[in-house]
Structures are given as structure tokens and as C-alpha cells.
Scaffold this active site. Sequence first.
Site, PDB file in Angstrom:
ATOM      1  N   LYS A 177       0.838  -1.201   0.000  1.00 42.72           N
ATOM      2  CA  LYS A 177       0.000   0.000   0.000  1.00 42.72           C
ATOM      3  C   LYS A 177       0.872   1.249   0.000  1.00 42.72           C
ATOM      4  CE  LYS A 177      -1.878   2.881   2.909  1.00 42.72           C
ATOM      5  NZ  LYS A 177      -1.887   4.049   2.034  1.00 42.72           N
ATOM      6  N   GLU A 252       9.164   1.154  11.171  1.00 40.04           N
ATOM      7  CA  GLU A 252      10.192   2.175  10.935  1.00 40.04           C
ATOM      8  C   GLU A 252       9.504   3.514  11.143  1.00 40.04           C
ATOM      9  OE1 GLU A 252      13.310   1.604  10.407  1.00 40.04           O
ATOM     10  OE2 GLU A 252      13.292  -0.518   9.854  1.00 40.04           O
ATOM     11  N   CYS A 286      13.228  10.777   7.811  1.00 39.09           N
ATOM     12  CA  CYS A 286      13.111  10.260   9.183  1.00 39.09           C
ATOM     13  C   CYS A 286      14.433  10.375   9.917  1.00 39.09           C
ATOM     14  CB  CYS A 286      12.650   8.819   9.145  1.00 39.09           C
ATOM     15  SG  CYS A 286      13.605   7.829   7.992  1.00 39.09           S
ATOM     16  N   GLU A 385       9.694  15.541  16.513  1.00 32.04           N
ATOM     17  CA  GLU A 385      10.043  15.456  15.089  1.00 32.04           C
ATOM     18  C   GLU A 385       9.267  16.529  14.326  1.00 32.04           C
ATOM     19  OE1 GLU A 385       8.463  12.207  12.586  1.00 32.04           O
ATOM     20  OE2 GLU A 385      10.520  11.888  11.925  1.00 32.04           O
TER      21      GLU A 385
HETATM   22  P1  NAD Z   1       1.808   8.303   8.102  1.00 29.75           P
HETATM   23  O1  NAD Z   1       1.964   7.476   9.332  1.00 29.75           O
HETATM   24  O2  NAD Z   1       0.828   9.383   8.093  1.00 29.75           O
HETATM   25  O3  NAD Z   1       1.435   7.358   6.856  1.00 29.75           O
HETATM   26  C1  NAD Z   1       2.235   6.242   6.502  1.00 29.75           C
HETATM   27  C2  NAD Z   1       1.373   5.235   5.763  1.00 29.75           C
HETATM   28  O4  NAD Z   1       0.407   4.693   6.662  1.00 29.75           O
HETATM   29  C3  NAD Z   1       0.588   5.822   4.596  1.00 29.75           C
HETATM   30  O5  NAD Z   1       0.614   4.886   3.538  1.00 29.75           O
HETATM   31  C4  NAD Z   1      -0.826   5.949   5.174  1.00 29.75           C
HETATM   32  O6  NAD Z   1      -1.847   5.901   4.222  1.00 29.75           O
HETATM   33  C5  NAD Z   1      -0.876   4.729   6.079  1.00 29.75           C
HETATM   34  N1  NAD Z   1      -1.894   4.781   7.140  1.00 29.75           N
HETATM   35  C6  NAD Z   1      -2.537   5.872   7.665  1.00 29.75           C
HETATM   36  N2  NAD Z   1      -3.396   5.486   8.639  1.00 29.75           N
HETATM   37  C7  NAD Z   1      -3.291   4.149   8.751  1.00 29.75           C
HETATM   38  C8  NAD Z   1      -3.887   3.171   9.592  1.00 29.75           C
HETATM   39  N3  NAD Z   1      -4.782   3.498  10.531  1.00 29.75           N
HETATM   40  N4  NAD Z   1      -3.521   1.874   9.447  1.00 29.75           N
HETATM   41  C9  NAD Z   1      -2.602   1.507   8.555  1.00 29.75           C
HETATM   42  N5  NAD Z   1      -2.000   2.384   7.695  1.00 29.75           N
HETATM   43  C10 NAD Z   1      -2.335   3.686   7.800  1.00 29.75           C
HETATM   44  O7  NAD Z   1       3.291   8.822   7.777  1.00 29.75           O
HETATM   45  P2  NAD Z   1       3.740   9.804   6.605  1.00 29.75           P
HETATM   46  O8  NAD Z   1       3.262  11.175   6.952  1.00 29.75           O
HETATM   47  O9  NAD Z   1       3.387   9.213   5.291  1.00 29.75           O
HETATM   48  O10 NAD Z   1       5.341   9.737   6.730  1.00 29.75           O
HETATM   49  C11 NAD Z   1       6.081  10.543   7.578  1.00 29.75           C
HETATM   50  C12 NAD Z   1       6.530   9.772   8.796  1.00 29.75           C
HETATM   51  O11 NAD Z   1       7.216   8.584   8.392  1.00 29.75           O
HETATM   52  C13 NAD Z   1       7.525  10.526   9.657  1.00 29.75           C
HETATM   53  O12 NAD Z   1       7.204  10.367  11.016  1.00 29.75           O
HETATM   54  C14 NAD Z   1       8.854   9.835   9.353  1.00 29.75           C
HETATM   55  O13 NAD Z   1       9.810   9.958  10.372  1.00 29.75           O
HETATM   56  C15 NAD Z   1       8.421   8.438   9.119  1.00 29.75           C
HETATM   57  N6  NAD Z   1       9.405   7.724   8.303  1.00 29.75           N
HETATM   58  C16 NAD Z   1      10.213   6.813   8.905  1.00 29.75           C
HETATM   59  C17 NAD Z   1      11.184   6.153   8.171  1.00 29.75           C
HETATM   60  C18 NAD Z   1      12.109   5.159   8.833  1.00 29.75           C
HETATM   61  O14 NAD Z   1      12.796   4.436   8.119  1.00 29.75           O
HETATM   62  N7  NAD Z   1      12.170   5.077  10.158  1.00 29.75           N
HETATM   63  C19 NAD Z   1      11.328   6.416   6.809  1.00 29.75           C
HETATM   64  C20 NAD Z   1      10.477   7.351   6.216  1.00 29.75           C
HETATM   65  C21 NAD Z   1       9.513   8.002   6.974  1.00 29.75           C
END
Ligand code: NAD
Length: 481
Positions: A177, A252, A286, A385
Site C-alpha cells: 500500500k 520504521e 526520518c 520530530e
Molecule cells: P503516516 O503514518 O501518516 O502514513 C504512513 C502510511 O500509513 C501511509 O501509507 C498511510 O496511508 C498509512 N496509514 C494511515 N493510517 C493508517 C492506519 N490506521 N492503518 C494503517 N496504515 C495507515 O506517515 P507519513 O506522513 O506518510 O510519513 C512521515 C513519517 O514517516 C515521519 O514520522 C517519518 O519519520 C516516518 N518515516 C520513517 C522512516 C524510517 O525508516 N524510520 C522512513 C520514512 C519516513
Amino acid sequence: MQLLSQQFINNQWVASKGTRMLDVMNPYREERIAQVTAGDASDVDAAVHAARKAQPAWQALGGVARAAYLEGFADALETRRESLITLSATNNGKPLMEAGIDLDDAIACYRYYAKQAKALDTRQGEPVNVEMEGVEARTYHDPVGVVGLITPWNFPLVTSAWKLAPALAAGCTVVLKPSEVTPLPEQVLADIALEINLPAGVLNLLNGDGEGIGAPLTRHPGVDKISFTGSNRVGEAVMQAASARTASVSLELGGKSPIIVMEDADPEQAADWVMAGIYFNAGQICSATSRLLVHENVAEALYAALAERMDALTLGDPLAEGTDLGPMTSAKQRETVQRYLNIAAQEGLTAVRDATHRTLPDQGYFLAPTLYRDVPVESRLWQEEIFGPVLCARSVVSEAEAIALADDSAYGLAATVISGDPERAKRIGRKLKAGSIWYNSEQLVLPETAWGGFKRSGIGRELGPWGLSAYLEVKHVIGPA
Ligand code: NAD
């Protein structure tokens, strides 16, 4: 305008059952470039069913044969290099160079796990040395089964590769997804699956948001494991949903990584690394090293070197050569970061550089590269963050203080140490609680090295052999010799 109302299930594009459509934006032009279905639980059901059906044969194929498909993904991505970089830059707002890194790192990951898949065949049936006489035991590495892979918007091609490549190498089948904010680059994976004749059901790709696809996927009883990259808020919800049926998770999550600059560092060289650690991808990383701890003896020289470099950054069209900093990927993320800038103003933080020091392009979700100095540790900007081009700095008087402050965080994803003495930098790095430590370098991530966080930055590791283990169950077969 592109309409992504279909889901890729069992090697076919089929109409989504979801009734809601979501806008996909070009963050530089501030215009809608596509609409994507929000999806629904029946899409998830069909995709999981296809993945379950395909899994035994995919497992039986063996690692060598699976490796050929992974090479196929890498080759096919390479042949689309130019168009994918343009697409990524358009949907994400990344400058071309950064979109190229997203793609190249993804290709390297598929190639790395092709090698790992081949090696997996030779690891099947490893003898175990048991002390009991007359007993023979062997260890096998079986795929976890069907896995749900959920990716964020900041590095779509690489975050999906870090999950998809090891999952396929291990013999798992997949429901992927992509983020609804940047769904366009990952669609290519379905086209490639068809092009390389990947067996039907091995890769299913569902467009949609958290409510339509993400949550039903994490709850689905046919999914053995969820690998999630994204925010802590959603990561915790994923973990809760998975715990209801004791499914395993890899998470992650976020970070608030420190960069330590010691008094023996060259401030000019250090400034280059500090810049790379926070303004790359407009800080939407991140592992951005967003907390600068600089020894007081070099603090003024470093701030001056940083101000000079920040003034030289070109903000503008991600598709134009020479652009250093693109817009934030979404209007929502710009608002989130702006809220922190407002808090900084209320708290009276001292800006070395902020929006008052430059004119922003007249279109696009831009934010000025910002550097606050002498930030109190109690400030929300120091603790949380931000995920934007905002660096918070404070000076320290000793190595011990730098280490203590660096580790005084809820997160532990990455950390950087800059010193004129590489042995000292390594020694300091060894003391820090974070998954990736860079010394005299920044954001150096290779397919062979582990990726993942301590503390609230997540659970598990991606990349390297650890990334493959995340999709394998260990079993032993034991009996009389
Ligand atoms: P997000 O958590 O808003 O969304 C991530 C994914 O989860 C999207 O595909 C979203 O549609 C999905 N999602 C949303 N609600 C959900 C639910 N209830 N159940 C399952 N899936 C759901 O994050 P974002 O805004 O897309 O990304 C930014 C965040 O990601 C930051 O906090 C960043 O630090 C983190 N990040 C971490 C890494 C790492 O390797 N540690 C890498 C990249 C980004």
C-alpha cells in the site's frame, strides 16, 4: 489528469470497490495531477486472497528463481530511469538529484536482495550442533507467508524497495500500500510485475488511504505480518491491530536525530555535513539530523558557515537543474511545520536564518531553510520530530555533555559525530543509542548495512541480512540420527 481508480490484484488491474477519491498534487505547481481511490476493505480481501493462493508456489520456486525476478525489477527500473525521476520530482517536490537517489538506492536494494535470495537456497537444512548423542537437528528458513507493506510519502521508491525486495526474496507474497500522498512512482511496480511475468498474486498493489486500505490490511486475518514505515501515531495503531491476532510487525517510525560537532572539527567541512543532514529533501527525512550539538569553541564559526551555505541554497522548481530545495511534499506538511515555526516565535527562539532572510518562490508549498540557535532542551522544537527544513542547535562544553544531550530523546534512529579525529568520532558514536551512526559523513545508507531505530524510532531492522530475516521464520527439524 490521471485517474487511479484501479487496484492491482492477481496480475490484473481491477476497479476498486472504494467510492471516495483523493487528490494527488504537484506540490510545486499546487495543482492536482491525479486522483486516487481511497480503496476499501473488499479490495484488501481480494488482494490478500490472491496473495495467499500464490504463496506456496512462490515459496517452492526457490531462491535462485526468485532472484531472477528481483534482477528483473532492478533492470526494469533502470530502463525507466528518466521518466521515473521526473515523476518522483513532480509528485514529491524533490529536486531531480534527490529523486535520482531515491531510484538508485531502490535499484541497489533489488540487486542486493537478488544475491541474498540465491544464498538462501544454500542455507536450507543447516545442521545444528546438539550435545545430545544420537540426535540430528537441522534449521530451515521459511517465509513468514503473506505480508502487508505500508509505505510513507517521503521516499516512495526506496521505502517500498526496502520491504518488497527482501519479502519477495524470502518467498513471501505481498500486498503493498503506497502513500495516498505520493502514489504515482510506486504504480510502476505493478507494470514491471506484468512485464517480467511475475507469477499472479505474488505482488498486489492497493491504492488508498489509511482508513480505506491501511487499517483493513493491518486487521486482516490472512496477513501474517505487517511492515510499516511512517509516523509514530499510525505505527502504534498498526501495532495494536496486529496484536489482536498476534501478527508480527516491523515498524520504521520517526526520529529526532542529533549531530555532534566537536571542538577539533573543521567548521567549514562540518557545515557541509550539517547541511546534508537537514536540508536534503527539505528535511522530510526520518533520519534528518535535526538537533545540532556544537562545542562552544567552534559554535560561532559553524553558525557563520551554515548561514553562508543556507543563503546560497536555490529554492525552486524541482524539475529545474540547480534547484537545491523543493517545496514541502504536501500543503498539510507545510502547515505542520509552520505550527512549529509559530511555537518558535512564541518561545522567542533566536533564528540564525529563517523566513525573514529570504524571499520564497511565489508558488509551491515552500518553507525557508531555518536554523535556531541556543534552543532550550525543554522546547517542543528540540523534543519533537518536525519533518521539515528546521535545524535546532545548542552549544555544549564537553564530549560528555554532547553524548548525554544527544541521547536525551524519545527517539533513536540515527546520529552523526564530526571530529578532526576519526577514532574519537567512532568512539563517541559507539556510546550513542541509535540504529545508524555516521562519523565524518551523513546519511550514508547502503543495502548491506542495517536500518532501524532504538526507542520510539521503531521495531526491527531493514536492509542487510537483518532485512531478509524480518520475512523469515526459523524452524528446526529434529529426531534420531
Ligand atoms: P503516516 O503514518 O501518516 O502514513 C504512513 C502510511 O500509513 C501511509 O501509507 C498511510 O496511508 C498509512 N496509514 C494511515 N493510517 C493508517 C492506519 N490506521 N492503518 C494503517 N496504515 C495507515 O506517515 P507519513 O506522513 O506518510 O510519513 C512521515 C513519517 O514517516 C515521519 O514520522 C517519518 O519519520 C516516518 N518515516 C520513517 C522512516 C524510517 O525508516 N524510520 C522512513 C520514512 C519516513
